[in-house]
Scaffold this active site. Structure first.
Site, PDB file in Angstrom:
ATOM      1  CG  HIS A  44       5.855  14.617 -11.081  1.00  0.00           C
ATOM      2  ND1 HIS A  44       7.301  14.710 -11.455  1.00  0.00           N
ATOM      3  CD2 HIS A  44       5.868  15.696 -10.350  1.00  0.00           C
ATOM      4  CE1 HIS A  44       7.768  15.746 -10.815  1.00  0.00           C
ATOM      5  NE2 HIS A  44       6.717  16.450 -10.099  1.00  0.00           N
ATOM      6  CG  HIS A  68       5.853  17.585  -4.655  1.00  0.00           C
ATOM      7  ND1 HIS A  68       6.235  16.159  -4.990  1.00  0.00           N
ATOM      8  CD2 HIS A  68       6.138  18.219  -5.995  1.00  0.00           C
ATOM      9  CE1 HIS A  68       6.297  16.381  -6.475  1.00  0.00           C
ATOM     10  NE2 HIS A  68       6.263  17.439  -6.991  1.00  0.00           N
ATOM     11  CD  GLU A  72       1.289  24.526  -7.477  1.00  0.00           C
ATOM     12  OE1 GLU A  72       1.854  25.418  -8.569  1.00  0.00           O
ATOM     13  OE2 GLU A  72       2.258  23.929  -7.108  1.00  0.00           O
ATOM     14  CG  ASP A  73      -1.428  20.213  -8.665  1.00  0.00           C
ATOM     15  OD1 ASP A  73      -1.253  21.575  -8.827  1.00  0.00           O
ATOM     16  OD2 ASP A  73      -0.792  19.459  -9.141  1.00  0.00           O
ATOM     17  CG  ASP A 145       9.414  18.550  -8.451  1.00  0.00           C
ATOM     18  OD1 ASP A 145       8.768  17.833  -9.344  1.00  0.00           O
ATOM     19  OD2 ASP A 145       9.209  20.036  -8.596  1.00  0.00           O
ATOM     20  CG  ASP A 271      39.299  11.916 -16.679  1.00  0.00           C
ATOM     21  OD1 ASP A 271      39.043  12.515 -18.016  1.00  0.00           O
ATOM     22  OD2 ASP A 271      39.079  12.865 -15.795  1.00  0.00           O
TER      23      ASP A 271
END
Length: 753
Positions: A44, A68, A72-73, A145, A271
């Protein structure tokens, strides 16, 4: 990293090494963790970094994309640690992403519980949006993300798919649009469409697939023809070093939206077949010593000339469809998008949309704000627009307390479709689609909004409810006597304009309430033949307010009198204790007339001390013959003697009808509305306004319209001193050529005193 490495190969070696370090750090941090799809979690953040690299984002953004989720993890990873290894900017982006991610997860968990939970989710979305405005790269990393999460949404439960898709469609796709990142916007919309309306998505994609080979053959033929035509143009090859011509498919959500908006079938969408022409200009030769800004302006001017020349070649080859040419080069979209769009009939007889742009315009269209990092320079007007709406999101945070209201304001004022209009001096103004001259006026300045009496769009007078379109030139007509109308709330679009209109009327209503409260108290004291000036001194009023309401502001006393929370008799007994022995009656009662000096304004009702109110049915103004009707609990209602309601009341309840007259010394004015009716003709409005000028009257509002039978109706709001002046004005208006009627309408409203 195999997919990411080729995308960063042209970056300086130290940056490539730091990106590799960030990957290794993230890989170790997420070791042994899998996504719901079963893939290793590291796939990811790598996918996020790949999306950012394809956008051309800077290396700090790529490192933040890889890192990122680490803080947190993984408990052992800290922001301070990220900063020590990868720098302050990377920490700031990761910190913003971590806060956003936590809020999103908390909100989604709460939303599954209750309505209160959904309020929590709204609050978290608000904090998320505010956090992202600290550094625009936080938004871009979050969009990357979200895009990868949407690509892998199939592993989630259906209810979670729908919630995330709706949030994406309402918040993240519009954010990508405002940043000009078309590449991400289109994919987010199509992926959200797939989960929000799977039946329509499948139907449309199936229909398109059935004739895909035929469309691709038509596009290939048209591309070959256009390529040959442009190759033969000698002037064009003097100006450009390369021309890229390719077919493009319209995105499913865009097709679906167009079908729904215009009520058309798939076969009526012109279009579906489209060609994109991207022109790479040759390097510009400029005289030695030319400053950089002048060079940039020269390059932009040359780019525009090349685009216009190319569209002329296209139109010489194929027949253009009338009304299907859009010039976003001269008038860019608010997000900075520039391109020429024209729909032509190809040699096969099929309509084809051709988009023409320079390489720089193309990269801004695809990558939006990311193009800033590509070119290492500002993006002119588009960059200013982005700074403006990011600041606006921060301002809304300070102005609006309720989270749901904040999200509604962001969606309507910031993330909605936009139109770009111009002031008479050529300054561009970006407004939400559907905006009116009233929204435009308040956007320019509150004072202009409050004194607006009319508007011209592209030189023509239009109603204030007129919807503005891209490229309109808007001129606001103001008057020093102008004032807002409550009707504006029915069509004003922007939150700012609506809030300022409401504030005006709240202020006006407060002032009227203060005046009425003051009048009630003064009238009561005069009826009692008490020294008004002595008793209504500020110190005595402050003491009385403190005793009765616990405040020392006499305004609170007047407001309470107006609202009926206090009666004049109660206040009078506090101001003049000698009244305390008298028995005050709570209901209006008929008494013998008390000699008194005329009051400065209003209506005098023989023998009554209660309040009076001009009726809405007949709108009496000074000079009309009037009578009063004693209502049940609302004072005396004043009617014209020829009012049908007054005639009926005289017959049914004569005991409640009382004599009334206009008080001497009247110095105020009355607001009246007139409807001037005449067959429509050129110059009618100008003649009507000329008559008002001759009568020395400035209209507070002018609205003109033409009915289906070609009858013009010009509605005027005027301030008049009384019936005599009104009839003089009506007579003068009736003398205008063609005028068949001058009808009095609307509510009479007292002003002044």
């Amino acid at each position: 990293m195999d997919e990411l490495r080729p995308l960063i190969a042209d970056r300086p070696l130290p940056e490539r090494q730091k990106i590799e370090e960030a990957f290794e750090f993230a890989r170790d941090a997420h070791a042994g963790v899998n996504r719901k799809s079963g893939e290793p979690y590291i796939t990811h953040p790598v996918a996020v970094a790949v999306i950012l690299a394809k956008l051309g984002m800077d290396s700090d953004s790529l490192m933040a994309g890889l890192l990122h989720d680490t803080v947190e993890d993984v408990e052992a990873v800290t922001f301070a640690g990220i900063e020590s290894l990868f720098g302050h900017d990377v920490r700031r982006i990761v910190e913003g992403e971590t806060k956003v991610s936590k809020l999103s997860k908390q909100g989604s968990q709460a939303a599954q519980v209750s309505d209160t939970g959904r309020d929590v989710q709204a609050e978290n979305l608000r904090q998320m949006l505010v956090a992202m405005t600290a550094d625009i790269r936080i938004i871009v990393v979050k969009l990357a993300d979200r895009l990868h999460n949407m690509r892998t949404l199939g592993s989630m439960k259906p209810e979670k798919q729908a919630r995330i898709a709706r949030e994406t469609m309402e918040i993240f796709a519009p954010l990508a649009h405002r940043l000009g990142i078309g590449q991400i916007k289109w994919e987010l919309e199509d992926l959200s469409f797939r989960y929000l309306n799977p039946d329509a998505y499948e139907y449309l994609s199936t229909r398109l697939r059935t004739r895909q080979d035929e469309r691709e053959a038509l596009i290939a033929e048209a591309v070959a023809q256009l390529s040959a035509g442009l190759d033969d143009d000698l002037e064009l090859h003097e100006w450009v070093s390369d021309i890229d011509i390719s077919g493009r498919s319209k995105h499913l959500w865009s097709i679906h939206s167009k079908m729904q908006k215009e009520g058309k079938g798939l076969e009526q969408i012109f279009d579906l077949l489209a060609i994109r022409v991207i022109l790479r200009p040759r390097d510009l030769t400029v005289p030695p010593g030319t400053d950089e800004k002048r060079r940039e302006r020269a390059e932009e001017t040359r780019e525009k000339r090349i685009c216009y020349h190319t569209v002329s070649v296209v139109h010489s080859m194929w027949t253009p469809l009338p009304g299907r040419f859009k010039d976003y080069v001269a008038v860019p979209k608010p997000n900075g998008y520039q391109s020429l769009h024209t729909t032509v009939i190809s040699q096969s007889g099929q309509p084809i949309e051709v988009q023409i742009r320079s390489l720089r315009m193309h990269e801004v269209a695809e990558y939006g704000v990311a193009a800033h990092w590509m070119y290492k320079q500002g993006a002119g007007l588009a960059q200013k627009d982005r700074e403006s709406w990011l600041a606006q999101m921060r301002e809304l945070q300070n102005e609006i307390n309720d989270a749901s209201d904040y999200l509604d304001a962001v969606k309507s004022d910031i993330l909605s479709q936009r139109v770009r209009v111009f002031t008479p001096k050529g300054l561009a103004v970006s407004l939400p689609a559907g905006s009116t001259p009233v929204d435009f006026a308040y956007h320019i300045h509150s004072r202009i909004g409050e004194t607006t009496v009319g508007a011209r769009v592209n030189g023509s007078i239009v109603p204030l409810a007129h919807h503005l379109g891209n490229g309109d030139m808007v001129e606001i007509v103001t008057s020093k006597n102008g004032r807002p109308s409550k009707d504006w709330l029915n069509f004003a679009v922007t939150r700012s304009a609506r809030a300022k209109i409401r504030h005006h009327f709240r202020t006006e209503e407060r002032e009227a309430a203060l005046e009425r409260g003051h009048e009630l108290l003064e009238r009561y004291l005069r009826k009692r033949q008490l020294p008004v000036r002595q008793l209504m001194r500020t110190k005595l009023l402050e003491d009385a307010t403190n005793r009765l309401l616990g405040s020392r502001n006499p305004d609170d006393l007047y407001l309470a009198l107006h609202a009926g929370k206090l009666t004049p008799s109660v206040v009078g007994r506090v101001l003049a204790p000698s009244l305390a022995q008298e028995q005050a009656s709570p209901l209006p009662s008929r008494r013998a007339p008390v000699p008194r000096a005329p009051e400065p304004g209003g209506v005098y009702v023989e023998g009554f001390t209660t309040s009076t109110k001009l009726s809405h049915c007949c709108k009496p103004i000074r000079g009309d013959q009037i009578m009063g009707y004693l209502t049940r609990g609302r004072g005396v209602s004043i009617h014209r003697i020829d009012c049908p309601n007054m005639i009926r009341l005289l017959a049914e309840e004569p005991e409640r009808c009382v004599a009334a007259s206009w008080e001497a010394g009247m110095a105020g004015t009355t607001i009246v509305e007139l409807d001037v009716v005449a067959p429509d003709r050129r110059g009618l409005l100008a003649d009507v306004l000329s008559v008002l000028t001759q009568q020395k009257v400035s209209p507070l509002k002018v609205e003109a319209g033409v009915r289906a039978d070609d009858t013009a109706h010009i509605e005027l709001r005027l301030a008049v001193s009384g019936n005599t002046e009104l009839e003089t004005i009506r007579g003068a208006l009736a003398g205008v050529e063609g005028v068949s009627a001058v009808v009095r309408l609307g509510r009479g409203k007292r002003t002044g005193g």
